[in-house]
Scaffold this motif. Structure first.
Motif, PDB file in Angstrom:
ATOM      1  N   ILE A 140     117.329 -13.983  11.804  1.00 25.63           N
ATOM      2  CA  ILE A 140     117.629 -14.569  13.119  1.00 25.63           C
ATOM      3  C   ILE A 140     117.663 -16.088  13.027  1.00 25.63           C
ATOM      4  O   ILE A 140     118.549 -16.754  13.577  1.00 25.63           O
ATOM      5  CB  ILE A 140     116.587 -14.108  14.158  1.00 25.63           C
ATOM      6  CG1 ILE A 140     116.694 -12.592  14.369  1.00 25.63           C
ATOM      7  CG2 ILE A 140     116.770 -14.841  15.482  1.00 25.63           C
ATOM      8  CD1 ILE A 140     115.603 -12.012  15.252  1.00 25.63           C
ATOM      9  N   TRP A 141     116.684 -16.644  12.310  1.00 19.51           N
ATOM     10  CA  TRP A 141     116.615 -18.104  12.135  1.00 19.51           C
ATOM     11  C   TRP A 141     117.861 -18.627  11.430  1.00 19.51           C
ATOM     12  O   TRP A 141     118.434 -19.642  11.825  1.00 19.51           O
ATOM     13  CB  TRP A 141     115.365 -18.434  11.326  1.00 19.51           C
ATOM     14  CG  TRP A 141     115.051 -19.905  11.242  1.00 19.51           C
ATOM     15  CD1 TRP A 141     115.746 -20.939  11.780  1.00 19.51           C
ATOM     16  CD2 TRP A 141     113.937 -20.506  10.559  1.00 19.51           C
ATOM     17  NE1 TRP A 141     115.152 -22.132  11.488  1.00 19.51           N
ATOM     18  CE2 TRP A 141     114.047 -21.899  10.729  1.00 19.51           C
ATOM     19  CE3 TRP A 141     112.877 -19.981   9.820  1.00 19.51           C
ATOM     20  CZ2 TRP A 141     113.110 -22.784  10.182  1.00 19.51           C
ATOM     21  CZ3 TRP A 141     111.948 -20.855   9.275  1.00 19.51           C
ATOM     22  CH2 TRP A 141     112.059 -22.245   9.454  1.00 19.51           C
ATOM     23  N   GLU A 142     118.309 -17.922  10.391  1.00 18.15           N
ATOM     24  CA  GLU A 142     119.486 -18.359   9.644  1.00 18.15           C
ATOM     25  C   GLU A 142     120.748 -18.281  10.500  1.00 18.15           C
ATOM     26  O   GLU A 142     121.623 -19.156  10.420  1.00 18.15           O
ATOM     27  CB  GLU A 142     119.651 -17.508   8.389  1.00 18.15           C
ATOM     28  CG  GLU A 142     120.900 -17.813   7.561  1.00 18.15           C
ATOM     29  CD  GLU A 142     120.911 -19.213   6.989  1.00 18.15           C
ATOM     30  OE1 GLU A 142     122.001 -19.667   6.561  1.00 18.15           O
ATOM     31  OE2 GLU A 142     119.844 -19.869   6.958  1.00 18.15           O
ATOM     32  N   ILE A 143     120.845 -17.240  11.337  1.00 19.10           N
ATOM     33  CA  ILE A 143     122.015 -17.136  12.218  1.00 19.10           C
ATOM     34  C   ILE A 143     122.049 -18.291  13.209  1.00 19.10           C
ATOM     35  O   ILE A 143     123.101 -18.907  13.432  1.00 19.10           O
ATOM     36  CB  ILE A 143     121.991 -15.779  12.961  1.00 19.10           C
ATOM     37  CG1 ILE A 143     122.233 -14.629  11.977  1.00 19.10           C
ATOM     38  CG2 ILE A 143     123.041 -15.748  14.073  1.00 19.10           C
ATOM     39  CD1 ILE A 143     122.057 -13.252  12.583  1.00 19.10           C
ATOM     40  N   VAL A 144     120.888 -18.612  13.788  1.00 18.19           N
ATOM     41  CA  VAL A 144     120.817 -19.738  14.725  1.00 18.19           C
ATOM     42  C   VAL A 144     121.157 -21.040  14.014  1.00 18.19           C
ATOM     43  O   VAL A 144     121.914 -21.874  14.516  1.00 18.19           O
ATOM     44  CB  VAL A 144     119.411 -19.806  15.368  1.00 18.19           C
ATOM     45  CG1 VAL A 144     119.273 -21.080  16.194  1.00 18.19           C
ATOM     46  CG2 VAL A 144     119.168 -18.588  16.236  1.00 18.19           C
ATOM     47  N   ARG A 145     120.586 -21.222  12.800  1.00 22.53           N
ATOM     48  CA  ARG A 145     120.843 -22.445  12.037  1.00 22.53           C
ATOM     49  C   ARG A 145     122.313 -22.572  11.659  1.00 22.53           C
ATOM     50  O   ARG A 145     122.910 -23.642  11.750  1.00 22.53           O
ATOM     51  CB  ARG A 145     119.990 -22.447  10.767  1.00 22.53           C
ATOM     52  CG  ARG A 145     120.033 -23.750   9.976  1.00 22.53           C
ATOM     53  CD  ARG A 145     119.655 -23.532   8.528  1.00 22.53           C
ATOM     54  NE  ARG A 145     120.594 -22.661   7.863  1.00 22.53           N
ATOM     55  CZ  ARG A 145     121.776 -23.062   7.401  1.00 22.53           C
ATOM     56  NH1 ARG A 145     122.173 -24.314   7.565  1.00 22.53           N
ATOM     57  NH2 ARG A 145     122.586 -22.211   6.799  1.00 22.53           N
ATOM     58  N   TYR A 146     122.909 -21.441  11.247  1.00 22.07           N
ATOM     59  CA  TYR A 146     124.316 -21.441  10.847  1.00 22.07           C
ATOM     60  C   TYR A 146     125.220 -21.802  12.027  1.00 22.07           C
ATOM     61  O   TYR A 146     126.156 -22.599  11.885  1.00 22.07           O
ATOM     62  CB  TYR A 146     124.690 -20.078  10.285  1.00 22.07           C
ATOM     63  CG  TYR A 146     126.141 -19.964   9.885  1.00 22.07           C
ATOM     64  CD1 TYR A 146     126.594 -20.495   8.687  1.00 22.07           C
ATOM     65  CD2 TYR A 146     127.069 -19.326  10.724  1.00 22.07           C
ATOM     66  CE1 TYR A 146     127.930 -20.397   8.317  1.00 22.07           C
ATOM     67  CE2 TYR A 146     128.407 -19.230  10.366  1.00 22.07           C
ATOM     68  CZ  TYR A 146     128.827 -19.761   9.162  1.00 22.07           C
ATOM     69  OH  TYR A 146     130.145 -19.669   8.811  1.00 22.07           O
ATOM     70  N   ASN A 147     124.933 -21.230  13.188  1.00 23.49           N
ATOM     71  CA  ASN A 147     125.742 -21.546  14.373  1.00 23.49           C
ATOM     72  C   ASN A 147     125.617 -23.018  14.748  1.00 23.49           C
ATOM     73  O   ASN A 147     126.600 -23.662  15.116  1.00 23.49           O
ATOM     74  CB  ASN A 147     125.312 -20.668  15.552  1.00 23.49           C
ATOM     75  CG  ASN A 147     125.749 -19.216  15.386  1.00 23.49           C
ATOM     76  OD1 ASN A 147     126.726 -18.947  14.692  1.00 23.49           O
ATOM     77  ND2 ASN A 147     125.032 -18.296  16.012  1.00 23.49           N
ATOM     78  N   ALA A 148     124.375 -23.545  14.662  1.00 19.46           N
ATOM     79  CA  ALA A 148     124.178 -24.970  14.966  1.00 19.46           C
ATOM     80  C   ALA A 148     124.924 -25.847  13.962  1.00 19.46           C
ATOM     81  O   ALA A 148     125.526 -26.869  14.322  1.00 19.46           O
ATOM     82  CB  ALA A 148     122.685 -25.304  14.952  1.00 19.46           C
TER      83      ALA A 148
END
Length: 363
Positions: free
Chosen positions: A86-94
């Motif tokens: 979840i953290w990586e998905i949020v980071r990737y989108n940002a």
């Protein structure tokens, strides 16, 4: 089908373990926990032979306290993987949103010949982040095999460049903006491009490698060779004009300059070991630019009101010197075009928009 699944799994593992981010680190820890838990789900028997018999250790991960520990480790690993994902998905989108704001303005000047080469925008490395916006400054309508037919037509095209750049960069934060420059154009036009663009925005400079036939970054080591300055003592008190001869790729034709400007003192900046391939170091170019700027400041401090610049240098060097020239505080400047077959070999030049002049003029 099996090979496809296997390839997908290997690719996923490579992506997780090769990239560097806190989120992926959490996922790695989770995967390690799962691997440990799965590795001890079988019964473990250890026998150590002794003189009077043997000692036997038996661990069954499926029962009792060891089973609870293994289940806890497995649960922790699963949670860590989920949190990391979840953290990586949020980071990737940002990250993608940030990249969408970044913009790379690629300025390519074409002005010598009609040969088709690799576009500069295609040569910008992939690690330079941001959306590419190519600006082609095509001056070739007024040029025939390096000979300028209508210099004024080329100057008129260049004058609109700052307005075009301002339009393209409108609404982009300076921290999200990067310029890339490369060109093949006559010296006066390249210098004028540098003056018009200035050095207020971060710029990566390329040059054309004639041997490799491709655009190249200034990535060579510094050979520590610098300008040798000569002629400052020739400036007569009260003089209004001087000729500044700068030799980087070839030696400037001092005799031809004398024919063009009879009776005007000549100051020379000659590079030790001047050759067409003497410019591939970024650090070296910065040092040469500093010497050039300091020399023009000294000339200005002597009360000189106009500098006639005769420059034999590679495109990237000429552009850098144009960016460095102080438009407000340094003297008027004319940059001359060299044409060997002419007599004198400097038939015209461009009076730069510096020293209070609002527009460039062909003289």
């Amino acid at each position: 089908m099996f090979e496809l699944v296997r390839h997908a799994i290997i690719t996923l593992i490579d992506w997780i373990f090769r990239r560097r981010s806190p989120a992926l680190q959490v996922m790695r820890i989770g995967l390690s926990c799962l691997a440990i838990a799965l590795g001890v789900t079988w019964a473990l028997d250890i026998s150590i032979p002794l003189g009077g018999g043997e000692i036997t250790f038996n661990v069954n991960a499926g029962e009792g306290t060891p089973g609870l520990v293994v289940s806890g480790v497995a649960l922790l690993g699963g949670l860590l993987i989920l949190v990391g994902l979840i953290w990586e998905i949020v980071r990737y989108n940002a990250e993608q949103q940030q990249l969408s704001r970044k913009k790379v303005i690629v300025i390519e000047a074409r002005g010598l010949r009609d040969g088709v080469g690799l576009a500069l925008a295609d040569a910008v490395p992939t690690n330079v982040e941001g959306r590419r916006d190519a600006v082609i400054v095509d001056l070739r309508q007024g040029v025939v095999d390096g000979h300028i037919v209508s210099p004024q037509a080329a100057v008129d095209k260049l004058v609109s460049l700052p307005v075009d750049l301002e339009r393209r960069e409108l609404g982009t934060d300076r921290s999200d903006l990067l310029r890339v420059y490369g060109g093949l154009a006559p010296v006066p036009f390249t210098f004028l491009t540098g003056v018009l663009i200035d050095d207020e925005t971060s710029t990566i400079v390329f040059d054309w490698d004639r041997h490799l036939q491709r655009w190249r970054l200034l990535d060579a080591p510094d050979d520590q060779k610098r300008f040798v300055v000569d002629g400052m003592d020739k400036i007569v008190a009260g003089a209004d004009e001087v000729a500044l001869l700068v030799s980087v790729s070839y030696q400037v034709d001092a005799i031809g300059v004398g024919k063009k400007l009879d009776g005007i003192a000549q100051i020379s900046l000659s590079l030790d070991g001047a050759l067409p391939d003497s410019h591939w170091s970024e650090d070296k170019q910065r040092a040469l630019g500093q010497q050039f700027l300091e020399t023009t400041i000294q000339i200005s401090n002597m009360g000189i009101r106009r500098i006639h610049l005769f420059l034999a240098a590679q495109n990237s060097v000429v552009f850098r010197f144009g960016c460095l020239y102080d438009k407000r505080n340094l003297p008027e400047l004319i940059v001359y075009q060299y044409q060997r077959e002419e007599n004198p070999p400097y038939p015209w030049g461009v009076l730069m928009p510096v020293g209070g002049r609002p527009r460039p003029e062909v003289v």
